[in-house]
Design a protein around this motif. Structure first.
Motif, mmCIF file in Angstrom:
data_model
loop_
_atom_site.group_PDB
_atom_site.id
_atom_site.type_symbol
_atom_site.label_atom_id
_atom_site.label_comp_id
_atom_site.label_asym_id
_atom_site.label_seq_id
_atom_site.Cartn_x
_atom_site.Cartn_y
_atom_site.Cartn_z
ATOM 1 N N GLU A 120 11.661 60.476 -94.879
ATOM 2 C CA GLU A 120 10.549 60.089 -95.741
ATOM 3 C C GLU A 120 10.688 60.627 -97.156
ATOM 4 O O GLU A 120 10.312 59.973 -98.119
ATOM 5 C CB GLU A 120 9.232 60.571 -95.129
ATOM 6 C CG GLU A 120 8.851 59.783 -93.893
ATOM 7 C CD GLU A 120 7.496 60.221 -93.335
ATOM 8 O OE1 GLU A 120 6.895 59.443 -92.593
ATOM 9 O OE2 GLU A 120 7.052 61.347 -93.636
ATOM 10 N N ASP A 121 11.272 61.834 -97.269
ATOM 11 C CA ASP A 121 11.393 62.450 -98.600
ATOM 12 C C ASP A 121 12.633 61.976 -99.357
ATOM 13 O O ASP A 121 12.591 61.834 -100.585
ATOM 14 C CB ASP A 121 11.480 63.984 -98.461
ATOM 15 C CG ASP A 121 10.162 64.591 -98.023
ATOM 16 O OD1 ASP A 121 9.115 64.074 -98.463
ATOM 17 O OD2 ASP A 121 10.187 65.559 -97.248
ATOM 18 N N THR A 166 9.943 62.740 -90.517
ATOM 19 C CA THR A 166 8.682 62.987 -91.205
ATOM 20 C C THR A 166 8.839 64.004 -92.325
ATOM 21 O O THR A 166 9.537 65.006 -92.173
ATOM 22 C CB THR A 166 7.636 63.497 -90.204
ATOM 23 O OG1 THR A 166 7.611 62.597 -89.099
ATOM 24 C CG2 THR A 166 6.261 63.555 -90.838
ATOM 25 N N SER A 167 8.156 63.731 -93.407
ATOM 26 C CA SER A 167 8.221 64.612 -94.557
ATOM 27 C C SER A 167 7.693 66.007 -94.210
ATOM 28 O O SER A 167 6.728 66.149 -93.456
ATOM 29 C CB SER A 167 7.397 64.026 -95.697
ATOM 30 O OG SER A 167 7.211 64.980 -96.704
ATOM 31 N N ALA A 203 4.150 66.190 -95.481
ATOM 32 C CA ALA A 203 3.158 65.223 -95.049
ATOM 33 C C ALA A 203 1.838 65.872 -94.657
ATOM 34 O O ALA A 203 0.761 65.364 -94.975
ATOM 35 C CB ALA A 203 3.695 64.418 -93.879
ATOM 36 N N GLU A 216 0.149 62.683 -101.147
ATOM 37 C CA GLU A 216 1.526 62.299 -101.458
ATOM 38 C C GLU A 216 2.110 61.366 -100.406
ATOM 39 O O GLU A 216 3.052 60.650 -100.643
ATOM 40 C CB GLU A 216 2.414 63.562 -101.543
ATOM 41 C CG GLU A 216 2.124 64.421 -102.754
ATOM 42 C CD GLU A 216 2.503 63.700 -104.042
ATOM 43 O OE1 GLU A 216 3.619 63.158 -104.121
ATOM 44 O OE2 GLU A 216 1.658 63.678 -104.954
ATOM 45 N N ARG A 217 1.549 61.384 -99.226
ATOM 46 C CA ARG A 217 2.142 60.640 -98.125
ATOM 47 C C ARG A 217 2.218 59.135 -98.415
ATOM 48 O O ARG A 217 3.123 58.451 -97.924
ATOM 49 C CB ARG A 217 1.325 60.895 -96.849
ATOM 50 C CG ARG A 217 2.027 60.383 -95.610
ATOM 51 C CD ARG A 217 1.323 60.861 -94.363
ATOM 52 N NE ARG A 217 1.946 60.279 -93.183
ATOM 53 C CZ ARG A 217 3.069 60.705 -92.640
ATOM 54 N NH1 ARG A 217 3.703 61.733 -93.182
ATOM 55 N NH2 ARG A 217 3.596 60.128 -91.575
ATOM 56 N N LEU A 275 5.664 58.004 -99.571
ATOM 57 C CA LEU A 275 6.851 58.388 -98.801
ATOM 58 C C LEU A 275 7.564 57.160 -98.259
ATOM 59 O O LEU A 275 6.956 56.131 -98.006
ATOM 60 C CB LEU A 275 6.450 59.321 -97.656
ATOM 61 C CG LEU A 275 5.903 60.683 -98.101
ATOM 62 C CD1 LEU A 275 5.497 61.511 -96.892
ATOM 63 C CD2 LEU A 275 6.922 61.438 -98.928
ATOM 64 N N THR A 326 9.479 54.601 -95.876
ATOM 65 C CA THR A 326 9.451 54.159 -94.474
ATOM 66 C C THR A 326 10.675 53.273 -94.264
ATOM 67 O O THR A 326 11.252 52.768 -95.243
ATOM 68 C CB THR A 326 8.193 53.330 -94.175
ATOM 69 O OG1 THR A 326 8.265 52.128 -94.956
ATOM 70 C CG2 THR A 326 6.926 54.101 -94.526
#
Lengths: 328, 336
Positions: free
Chosen positions: B103-104, B189-190, B193, B201-202, B205, B207
């Protein structure tokens, strides 16, 4: 070979100028009227830089003419070139193919471009004797092989008109003879072959008709035999023990006499027998009396007054520009 | 169609294009490997060491806390909102090696891959077309196919579509490879998150769906620059000239002008390519003027968004104009 009177190529008033880096203009072709009859081999002759390749490129639509009209098989070009290009095969200067592709690959691409059957590629490769080297890269070919591949490429179209621009440049004697045989063979099959060259003697052996240009202008054209006839045997080589005295006697007749070592070259004598007669009267006896063979090269030099590649414009020439009996 | 088929055959047969394709696909394989390396879970030794550092930091924090609170109280006498962070809680994550997540980081990896992929695309197209001019084979070609317009468009279209397999394979390799690499390390997953400090911020991110869409747009961008490269190759006739001109453009226009003239940003090539691929980019423009009241030179920074649509339109217009210029040049130029 029989000429039908039809023209494969006809240009009128063709002109092309190039702009030099310094901005000045160079006239490559100036008012050219070129007629190439259907059938046989037509030599397109002239020194380097006389405008032969430029003319051919204009006919093939590679460069644009500034003025004039061109027709190929009676179709105006370049406007209708796509309609007649299938009847025209051409090699302009050195053959140019993709160097990293094999000979076969290069021909397959060209065959694909014109919709020719890919099996024809093997046939034409065989025709020019390249079947064994067909898989090798083009860049590994000798100059002769490159020329043969180019001829094979032109045969893909089974053209009615083949244009060869300086086809023997860089070839060895065997290669030159081979190309000559190919051209004669094509003409024998009813094709029209236009071959440009600056080596006049070479074309003389194979051409039926010729056009001679210099400085982009036509200076003579017609059948080879007619052109050779215009200056036939007017020069006579005379061998005599005292060339100085003999020369003075002959010059007194109004003939032109040149020294060539211990011999004399006499122009303008109506009959060689007159030379022997005049010299014999003075007790001078010739040991050689030979009409100098006239070839295209000497005709060209005569027409251009031996001024080399530049030459003078045709309208200054006393003999005019067409050979007697020209049918083109 | 016949000419296009032949041109595509020629494209497929050029060794240089295969070499370039293999290079870029190799890079596309390397990046997921790097992602896999960087997204591994910390080892027991790393956790133990991080815990030790965190404990030491917490101890120091506790010792300092009283003093910190006093200083904060003093500060609040003048500024009620003063916050010295005295209740800062030490977290072990701060002392663990940085761990990438899908995600990041997957997005930035794809966007970083964009430049080499675009360069390879333009180089392939330029070399494909310019080789024919540089070797003089175009003269021979035109004696077989004299309709210059058809010849030109067949080359441009062949170059544009010829790069598609390379672009699709490399983008698919990268996108799929990144997903696999992060999945293998269970690092999708970040890290931020659920971090309350990173709230909100999510939404931005990455996908898998967004990454695939960006990859698709990147393939389209490669096709666009390939068309550009092919047209420029007709105009300039040498691959080196095309690449040199592009390098000069990037250095002078995209570099210097971008730095000096902020308002030019929306019309430059690279930002629009980025906007197209990334689904929009943000840029900042400084507007400076003398303040009417104080007479001081004051600069105001304004945030702008270059949308994906804007990027697509600008790139389309640039490619279209250059392609038309190439067509005109092809129609009129003498072939020596």
């Amino acid at each position: 070979m029989a000429f039908t009177g039809e023209l494969a190529i006809s240009t009128r008033g063709l002109r092309k100028t190039y702009r030099r880096l310094n901005g000045s203009k160079h006239v490559a072709v100036e008012g050219l009227d070129l007629d190439v009859p259907v059938g046989g081999v037509h030599g397109f002759l002239g020194p380097n830089g006389s405008g032969k390749t430029t003319t051919i490129r204009m006919l093939l639509g590679l460069i644009r003419a500034d003025q004039g009209t061109m027709r190929v098989f009676d179709q105006p070009v370049p406007a209708r070139l796509p309609d007649v290009v299938g009847r025209v095969g051409a090699i302009v200067e050195q053959p140019k193919f993709f160097p990293n592709f094999s000979g076969r690959r290069n021909l397959l691409l060209l065959a694909g471009a014109i919709g020719a059957d890919s099996r024809l590629v093997e046939v034409v490769l065989g025709d020019v004797g390249l079947a064994d080297r067909a898989k090798d890269r083009y860049r590994t070919y000798s100059l002769g092989m490159k020329q043969r591949l180019a001829i094979a490429a032109t045969l893909l179209k089974d053209p009615d008109l083949l244009i060869f621009d300086e086809p023997t440049n860089g070839l060895d004697p065997a290669g030159i003879r081979e190309i000559r045989d190919v051209m004669r063979g094509l003409a024998g099959r009813g094709k029209t072959v236009l071959v440009s060259s600056h080596i006049l003697a070479e074309v003389e052996q194979v051409a039926d008709t010729v056009s001679i240009i210099a400085r982009g202008r036509m200076i003579a054209d017609g059948r080879v035999s007619d052109l050779l006839g215009t200056g036939a045997a007017r020069t006579v080589r005379v061998g005599v023990a005292v060339p100085g005295t003999a020369g003075s006697l002959l010059e007194a007749q109004g003939w032109t006499v040149r020294r060539d070592g211990h011999q004399l070259l006499v122009d303008g004598a109506p009959d060689p027998a007159r030379i022997t007669e005049i010299l014999a009267r003075q007790g001078l006896f010739v040991d050689e009396l030979t009409p100098v063979k006239v070839d295209l090269e000497s005709v060209f030099l005569e027409l251009t007054a031996g001024q080399g590649p530049g030459t003078r414009p045709p309208d200054e020439h006393p003999h005019g520009r067409r050979a007697a009996g020209s049918d083109s | 169609m016949r000419l296009l088929r032949v041109e595509l055959t020629r494209f497929r047969c050029r060794v240089l294009l295969w070499v370039l394709s293999v290079c870029v696909i190799g890079l596309a394989l390397l990046l997921p490997f790097q992602a896999w390396q960087s997204s591994k879970a910390p080892t027991a030794a790393q956790i133990e060491q991080a815990q030790r550092y965190a404990d030491e930091e917490q101890k120091a924090q506790d010792e300092y806390r009283e003093e910190c609170l006093e200083q904060q109280e003093e500060a609040r006498e003048t500024d009620p909102n003063a916050d010295y962070g005295c209740d800062y809680e030490v977290r072990i994550e701060n002392y663990l090696p940085w761990r990438q997540t899908f995600e990041d980081d997957a997005g930035s990896t794809l966007y970083g891959f964009m430049i080499p992929l675009l360069l390879v695309g333009v180089a392939m197209a330029a070399s494909f077309v310019a080789a024919e001019f540089a070797t003089g084979a175009i003269g021979n070609w035109l004696t077989f196919a004299p309709r210059r317009g058809r010849v030109y468009w067949s080359k441009v279209v062949a170059a544009t579509t010829g790069v598609v397999p390379m672009a699709v394979v490399s983008v698919a390799t990268l996108v799929g490879g990144l997903w696999v690499a992060y999945s293998l390390n269970d690092s999708i997953t970040s890290q931020w998150a659920d971090d309350p400090d990173m709230g909100g911020e999510r939404a931005v991110l990455m996908t898998p769906e967004l990454l695939v869409a960006a990859g698709g747009r990147l393939v389209v961008a490669v096709m666009a620059v390939a068309a550009l490269g092919a047209a420029l190759a007709v105009i300039m006739r040498h691959t080196a000239a095309v690449l040199g001109a592009l390098a000069a453009w990037l250095a002078v226009i995209e570099g210097l002008v971008r730095g000096q003239v902020g308002s030019a940003f929306p019309y430059l090539l690279l930002p629009n390519l980025q906007a197209w691929v990334q689904g929009g980019v943000t840029y900042y423009d400084d507007v400076c003027a003398n303040d009417a009241d104080t007479g001081e030179w004051v600069c105001t920074t304004t945030e702008h968004v270059l949308s994906q649509t804007h990027g697509g339109v600008v790139i389309g217009v640039v490619v279209g104009v250059v392609a038309l210029v190439g067509w005109l040049v092809m129609r009129r130029r003498d072939v020596q």
